[in-house]
Design an enzyme around this catalytic site. Structure first.
Site, short mmCIF file in Angstrom:
data_model
loop_
_atom_site.label_atom_id
_atom_site.label_comp_id
_atom_site.label_asym_id
_atom_site.label_seq_id
_atom_site.Cartn_x
_atom_site.Cartn_y
_atom_site.Cartn_z
CD GLU A 199 -2.53 1.77 0.31
OE1 GLU A 199 -3.37 1.02 -0.21
OE2 GLU A 199 -2.32 2.94 -0.09
CB THR A 233 -12.36 4.43 -2.75
OG1 THR A 233 -11.61 5.13 -3.75
CG2 THR A 233 -13.82 4.50 -3.09
CG HIS A 267 -25.52 -1.01 -1.40
ND1 HIS A 267 -26.36 0.06 -1.35
CD2 HIS A 267 -24.26 -0.51 -1.46
CE1 HIS A 267 -25.64 1.18 -1.37
NE2 HIS A 267 -24.37 0.85 -1.43
CB VAL A 290 3.34 -1.33 -7.44
CG1 VAL A 290 3.72 -2.02 -8.75
CG2 VAL A 290 3.23 -2.34 -6.31
CB ILE A 307 -13.89 -2.41 -6.93
CG1 ILE A 307 -13.06 -3.54 -7.55
CG2 ILE A 307 -14.91 -2.98 -5.92
CD1 ILE A 307 -13.83 -4.61 -8.27
CB CYS A 347 -9.83 11.87 22.88
SG CYS A 347 -11.23 12.49 21.93
CB CYS A 399 -12.00 20.18 20.54
SG CYS A 399 -10.83 18.85 20.83
C1 FAD Z 1 -18.87 8.60 -1.76
C2 FAD Z 1 -18.85 7.11 -1.94
C3 FAD Z 1 -19.78 6.32 -1.28
C4 FAD Z 1 -19.78 4.94 -1.43
N1 FAD Z 1 -20.67 4.22 -0.72
C5 FAD Z 1 -20.62 2.86 -0.78
C6 FAD Z 1 -21.50 2.09 0.01
O1 FAD Z 1 -22.27 2.63 0.82
N2 FAD Z 1 -21.46 0.74 -0.11
C7 FAD Z 1 -20.59 0.12 -0.97
O2 FAD Z 1 -20.62 -1.08 -1.04
N3 FAD Z 1 -19.71 0.83 -1.70
C8 FAD Z 1 -19.69 2.18 -1.61
N4 FAD Z 1 -18.80 2.91 -2.34
C9 FAD Z 1 -17.81 2.20 -3.16
C10 FAD Z 1 -16.67 1.63 -2.31
O3 FAD Z 1 -16.16 2.60 -1.45
C11 FAD Z 1 -15.55 1.13 -3.21
O4 FAD Z 1 -16.10 0.24 -4.13
C12 FAD Z 1 -14.42 0.40 -2.49
O5 FAD Z 1 -13.98 1.12 -1.36
C13 FAD Z 1 -13.27 0.17 -3.43
O6 FAD Z 1 -12.22 -0.43 -2.72
P1 FAD Z 1 -10.80 -0.64 -3.38
O7 FAD Z 1 -10.04 -1.48 -2.43
O8 FAD Z 1 -10.96 -1.13 -4.76
O9 FAD Z 1 -10.20 0.82 -3.54
P2 FAD Z 1 -9.36 1.73 -2.54
O10 FAD Z 1 -9.96 1.77 -1.21
O11 FAD Z 1 -9.15 3.04 -3.22
O12 FAD Z 1 -7.99 1.00 -2.40
C14 FAD Z 1 -7.00 1.00 -3.40
C15 FAD Z 1 -5.67 1.24 -2.74
O13 FAD Z 1 -4.62 0.98 -3.64
C16 FAD Z 1 -3.56 1.85 -3.35
N5 FAD Z 1 -2.71 1.94 -4.54
C17 FAD Z 1 -3.04 2.42 -5.76
N6 FAD Z 1 -2.00 2.34 -6.60
C18 FAD Z 1 -0.99 1.78 -5.92
C19 FAD Z 1 0.34 1.44 -6.25
N7 FAD Z 1 0.83 1.65 -7.49
N8 FAD Z 1 1.13 0.90 -5.30
C20 FAD Z 1 0.64 0.68 -4.05
N9 FAD Z 1 -0.62 0.97 -3.68
C21 FAD Z 1 -1.42 1.51 -4.62
C22 FAD Z 1 -4.25 3.13 -3.02
O14 FAD Z 1 -3.42 3.98 -2.24
C23 FAD Z 1 -5.49 2.66 -2.28
O15 FAD Z 1 -5.32 2.68 -0.88
C24 FAD Z 1 -18.80 4.31 -2.25
C25 FAD Z 1 -17.84 5.08 -2.89
C26 FAD Z 1 -17.85 6.47 -2.73
C27 FAD Z 1 -16.79 7.28 -3.40
#
Ligand code: FAD
Ligand code: FAD
Lengths: 435, 588
Positions: B131, B140, B149, B272, B439, B507, B544
């Site tokens: 990470e 995200t 959901h 990466v 995703i 806190c 605060c």
């Molecule tokens: C406002 C909002 C509300 C949402 N509400 C919901 C909800 O209520 N229910 C639901 O199911 N979904 C919801 N979603 C969708 C959900 O949040 C995402 O689908 C999910 O968090 C995606 O997870 P992820 O692990 O793919 O992405 P991320 O959490 O973004 O993780 C990807 C990680 O990869 C790392 N990374 C990227 N490139 C590199 C690299 N080259 N080297 C090392 N690390 C790297 C990044 O730093 C990051 O931490 C919502 C999204 C948003 C924006």
């Protein structure tokens, strides 16, 4: 009883060991009550511990003391009084138990104590406003500090918060920190105030900014912060009469630190949970001249009631609250006859908000004007009965400014049977209130 | 051995399967979005090149192209004044990973990467989770509504629908095993008028098609009885009992902690930067902290997943960013409704999100949102004032809510493909790479199910070169650290007697003790930033905003990590809190 759960009983519990709480404990104890002072930190003194500049105690001790020196004197008096002290102790809940006592759950490294008391004094001080919603969009980088936090870091922890600072807001702590940081070798780019007048004392503007050549920009605010991990700069812009940024006036400033000095808010979460009504203008409990809130048996003092600019006034309110709480605890619930005291036009607020006409105590009314009255004003307190106003006390002030808390001493005798008391302002230039 | 359970029905294997011919596609796009567009068939994907006038045109062209029947859309259209975004690796450079050889490298510490790592840890494999930030769930996965959901909203036949329904079921056991606070309050979709109430049979048949676990029709009076504060404008509702909510970052932390407890190595501040490819396989992974070998690689890089695919020469899709903002209401509002509630208006049917609503969190706050806006910025979390106004209309769904309850707001960015579906599949070009990309919502709800499938795909890759066996000592359970403010007094007293640090409150707004802060720093994940502590314990989240507890937490971090106060960071590398000692030295 289970491990670590203790119970205690006392007459008066004072919450918070700043100057207000220390004075309250001393005065309750000298009135003969058993007193327990509860403090969340490991030492008494409250916020004074971090105020290393001088100017404290001119009223009370007729000397120029630093904050820690002032606190030390109060702490010595407290130690001599024989009241008990619990430090590193945090009250997680306060409830009424029956008609005449309170039950507090008090958490500390020594365990959980359930404390029964007949009267409570809230001396929990205030917290700093953060203004987060206003302009910091997105992720918050490191380097944004409230002025009090920066003060703690420099004066208590011995740490410099940054090398190049912008100060938003001209509250007293911000002004004092502008000077402190400059003396520490930090470049202070300027103090930016959204209002058209500084919100700190004139004395502080002079001694902390002008004497050090630090610019003060009025009617100007910070509209955005740059930097992902650490602040790299801010954008400032002039604002119009309704505090909205004027397009085209934006300026970029490079800095690694943004210090917020945008006001203090009395801390009253515990009081609210006991049903204590607050005043919308002070954001502290509404009290009578004995610092008794509208909830029987709950007293309040110091910055928890309204934000004072002099520690001396804070101590005084603590003394009043402690004495009254002891009388309540020892003498049992007494009838009160509360007549409202209202601030007329031109004032930000007045404290106390009520007068208990059955009580012998008189004291003072503290107030702030809502705008600068450069020509000066005559402020008077009247008793209203039907539509008649009878003047009880008056004083002429050469100038009134919102940052400066003023006092009007009440006469020893108050006529009974008034519908209300009212504080009025008569400007010396004959002008109306234009705030 | 577990097999991938989801058979892909939606994605063809290339341009040859009935795709619109290139010339026709180009003609259509140029008519709509200008003659600056060029098209190329990039090994089955449609590559958009050249330039268009605005960002919106770029996105619309991408969506249009997604309907032409190609394997994916790679949208490289330039927009005047907007530079393509570059991945900014952390400033740390060392060689702590040099020479390492692992079975699996999972890229991305969001909920997807963490879940995949947890699932993979069931097998006798050496695993590293990479990470680039200072903690998991910084992007995200820490910036969403936390809603699990029901699976009704997703289009039938999509991966989103399948994984959502399956993920929703799995969250019950995952939350139990991981000690995550998860409540199935159920979701109530209110009808705005008689016409929308008439849609009930259609809604029911869609729920059935998606395999949703239960749905009910609620009459107007039933809604009034169950939710007395629901908008008086409601005409009954559609109730989905399987929906629920949890804290998305606490859940991600829990998943990653459990993975680490089962032997997964977690490497933060590690980005990466590229791959060494040998005979259509990734031989080595290059990072700012050294180069290491991996037999299999999982791309769970969230908003950078297309860039990571590109590093492996497998960029068959590209991502666009859909930013969403939410308001957070204070904890007193949670008692004014029992279910997650929303009241969609008809125009929302055309938008590419569920339209938002009022999500009740397990802690008793209400989240209002999210919005959905197509904006550049993979990690840009600014909220526009007009979005806040847009969210205000949701407040009307519960008559007890008003703007004065808003304590703060936040934004997150959804990683979306132009096909608007998840990509969960082994790479077709690189033999040891598996993608979990695009995703978007409902990615959190789907995470456990996606993890099951990705894990099975990785195992199949590995079985070509090694024997993969289940581990006898895999521990599904995680002991959640105690939250003292939620415990009865006797329990609290007992814990303090055993550890006095639980009695020292640092806190004062959120009532968090020193012991809890230390627990956060002593977990199986190597975190030490103030924001990592804040997200785990809530220290600094109160009224605060850290004004009182920041110096105390800094001191605890310094004592736990054995460093000086000046080394304490707020949010990883570069986020220093102080510039050095003051002249006066402090401790007045
Ligand atoms: C406002 C909002 C509300 C949402 N509400 C919901 C909800 O209520 N229910 C639901 O199911 N979904 C919801 N979603 C969708 C959900 O949040 C995402 O689908 C999910 O968090 C995606 O997870 P992820 O692990 O793919 O992405 P991320 O959490 O973004 O993780 C990807 C990680 O990869 C790392 N990374 C990227 N490139 C590199 C690299 N080259 N080297 C090392 N690390 C790297 C990044 O730093 C990051 O931490 C919502 C999204 C948003 C924006
Ligand atoms: C950051 C800051 C800087 C200031 N600087 C100046 C200055 O330079 N000059 C000046 O004249 N005035 C200054 N003031 C105003 C100053 O606060 C008052 O003059 C005076 O110190 C207030 O005294 P107090 O006892 O009401 O509150 P405090 O001094 O704030 O004391 C309150 C005490 O209550 C304790 N407490 C709070 N909640 C609980 C709880 N639930 N349980 C137990 N204990 C609790 C706190 O730990 C604290 O010790 C400053 C205020 C702040 C906030």
């Amino acid at each position: 009883m289970s491990v670590g759960l203790q119970s205690m009983e006392t007459d008066v519990v004072v919450l918070g060991a700043g100057p207000a709480g220390l004075a309250a404990a001393v005065s309750a104890r000298s009135a003969g009550a058993r007193v327990l002072l509860v403090e969340r930190e490991d030492r008494v003194g409250g916020i004074l511990k971090q105020c290393v500049h001088d100017g404290f105690g001119l009223e009370k001790f007729r000397e120029r003391l630093t904050g820690p020196e002032y606190a030390l004197r109060e702490a010595d008096a407290f130690r001599a009084s024989g009241a008990s002290l619990l430090t590193e102790a945090y009250v997680t809940s306060a409830t009424r138990s029956g008609d005449s006592s309170f039950l507090l759950d008090c958490v500390s490294p020594r365990g959980v104590a359930q404390v029964r008391a007949r009267a409570l004094v809230m001396a929990t001080g205030c917290r700093e406003r953060t203004d987060r919603q206003v302009f910091i969009h997105g992720d918050r980088p490191a380097g944004i500090f409230t002025a009090g936090l920066a003060q703690y870091m420099v004066n208590v922890q011995g740490l410099l918060p940054g090398r190049r600072a912008v100060i938003l807001g001209s509250g007293d702590i911000g002004l004092i920190m502008a000077r402190r940081l400059t003396l520490e070798g930090v470049k202070v780019e300027g103090v930016y105030e959204i209002k058209s007048e500084p919100s700190g004392l004139a004395r502080n503007v002079r001694q902390c900014l002008e004497d050090f050549g630090i610019p003060l920009y009025l009617s100007t605010t910070v509209t955005s912060v740059r930097g992902r991990r650490r602040v790299e700069g801010v954008t400032v812009a002039a604002v119009d009469g309704r505090s909205r940024p004027i397009p085209g006036t934006e300026r970029e400033l490079a800095c690694d630190t943004l210090i917020l000095s945008v006001g203090l808010i009395p801390e009253n979460e515990l009081a609210v949970s006991l049903g204590v009504p607050l005043d919308g203008a002070t954001r502290g409990p509404r009290v009578d001249q004995n610092m008794h809130t509208l909830a029987d048996g709950v007293f309040a003092c110091g910055n928890a009631v309204h934000v004072n600019d002099l520690a001396d006034y804070v101590s005084e309110s603590g003394r009043v609250a402690g004495g009254a709480a002891a009388a309540w605890a020892l003498g049992g619930p007494q009838a009160r006859d509360l007549t409202p005291l209202r601030a007329g036009p031109g004032f930000l607020y007045a404290v106390p908000q009520f007068v208990d006409v059955l009580s012998g105590e008189r004291g003072s009314v503290f107030f702030r004007s809502n705008a600068t009255v450069a020509a000066g004003a005559r402020v008077s307190l009247g008793a209203m009965k039907d539509d008649d106003r009878r003047e009880l006390a008056a004083k002429t002030y050469p100038v009134l400014r919102p940052p400066e808390l003023e006092r009007l001493v009440l006469p020893p005798e108050l006529p009974s049977g008034a519908d209300s008391y009212i504080l009025d302002m008569e400007r010396m230039d004959g002008g109306g209130n234009d705030a | 051995m577990a097999k991938p359970r989801h058979v892909d029905k939606t994605r063809g294997s290339g341009a040859e399967t009935g795709a619109l011919p290139l010339a026709k596609a180009l003609d259509k796009l140029r008519k709509a979005y200008g003659t600056g567009i060029e098209l190329r068939d990039d090994r089955g994907s449609l590559a958009l090149e050249g330039a268009v006038a605005t960002w919106r045109d770029k996105i619309d062209a991408g969506w249009a192209a997604a309907r032409f029947g190609y394997r994916g859309v790679v949208n490289d259209l330039a927009v005047p004044g907007l530079e393509p975004e570059r991945l900014e690796p952390p400033g740390i450079k060392d060689c702590s990973l040099d020479g390492l050889a692992v079975d699996v490298a999972v890229i991305g510490g969001g909920v997807i990467g963490a879940s995949v790592a947890r699932e993979l840890a069931r097998w006798n494999l050496s695993i590293i989770l990479i990470e680039k930030e200072y903690d998991v769930a910084v992007h995200t996965s820490g910036r969403n509504d936390g809603m699990i959901h029901d699976g009704f909203a997703a289009k039938p036949g999509t991966k989103k629908a399948w994984y959502n329904v399956r993920g929703n079921r799995l969250w019950g056991s995952w939350a139990r095993e991981l000690g995550v606070d998860f409540k199935r309050q159920g979701s109530l979709v209110l009808f705005r008028g008689r016409t929308s109430a008439a849609a009930y049979p259609l809604m029911a048949s869609r729920a059935k098609e998606n395999g949703v676990d239960g749905w009910e029709y609620w009459s107007r009076s039933r809604v009034r009885a169950e939710e007395p504060n629901a908008s008086p404008g409601q005409h009954g509702g559609f109730f989905l009992p399987s929906a629920g909510s949890l804290s998305p970052y606490k859940a991600t932390v829990a998943i990653a902690e459990n993975a680490a407890a089962n032997g997964v190595r977690v490497s933060f501040d590690t980005c990466v930067l590229g791959f060494d490819l040998e005979s259509e396989s990734i031989a080595a992974v290059r990072t700012n902290r050294g180069t290491f070998r991996a037999r299999a690689v999982v791309n769970a890089a969230g908003n950078w997943a297309d860039a990571v695919a590109g590093m492996a020469g497998d960029r068959f899709f590209s991502l666009h960013q859909r930013r969403g903002s939410d308001l957070i209401l204070d904890v007193t509002t949670g008692v004014t409704q029992k279910h997650i509630m929303s009241m969609p208006s008809l125009f929302q049917a055309r938008e590419k999100t569920k339209g938002g609503g009022l999500v009740l969190t397990p802690e008793g706050n209400i989240l209002v949102g999210p919005t959905a806006r197509e904006l550049p910025g993979r990690e840009d979390y600014a909220t526009a004032p007009e979005e806040i106004r847009e969210l205000e209309r949701h407040l009307k769904v519960n008559v007890r809510l008003s703007l004065s309850h808003v304590i703060t707001y936040f934004a997150g960015v959804r990683p979306c493909t132009y096909e608007e579906d998840f990509i969960v599949e082994p790479s077709q070009r690189v033999r040891n790479l598996v993608h979990a990309a695009g995703i978007q919502s409902p990615g959190l709800a789907s995470a456990p199910a996606i993890a099951e499938d990705v894990s099975a795909m990785v195992v199949r890759v590995l079985e070509r070169s090694m024997a993969v066996r289940p581990r006898a000592d895999w521990k599904p359970h995680r002991l959640a650290p105690p939250e003292l403010r939620r415990l009865p007094l006797e329990e609290r007293a007992r814990l303090i007697a055993a550890n006095p640090r639980y009695g020292r409150i640092v806190c004062r707004c959120e009532e968090i003790s020193e012991g809890e802060v230390r627990n956060a720093l002593r977990s199986t994940l190597p975190v030490s930033s103030l924001d990592a502590v804040k997200r785990r314990t809530r220290a600094g989240m109160g009224r605060c905003h850290g004004g009182f507890c920041t110096p105390r937490v800094m001191e605890i971090v310094a004592s736990e990590t054995g460093t000086g106060l000046c080394d304490v960071l707020k949010k990883g590398e570069g986020s220093w809190m102080c510039a050095g000692p003051s002249k006066s030295g402090g401790r007045s």
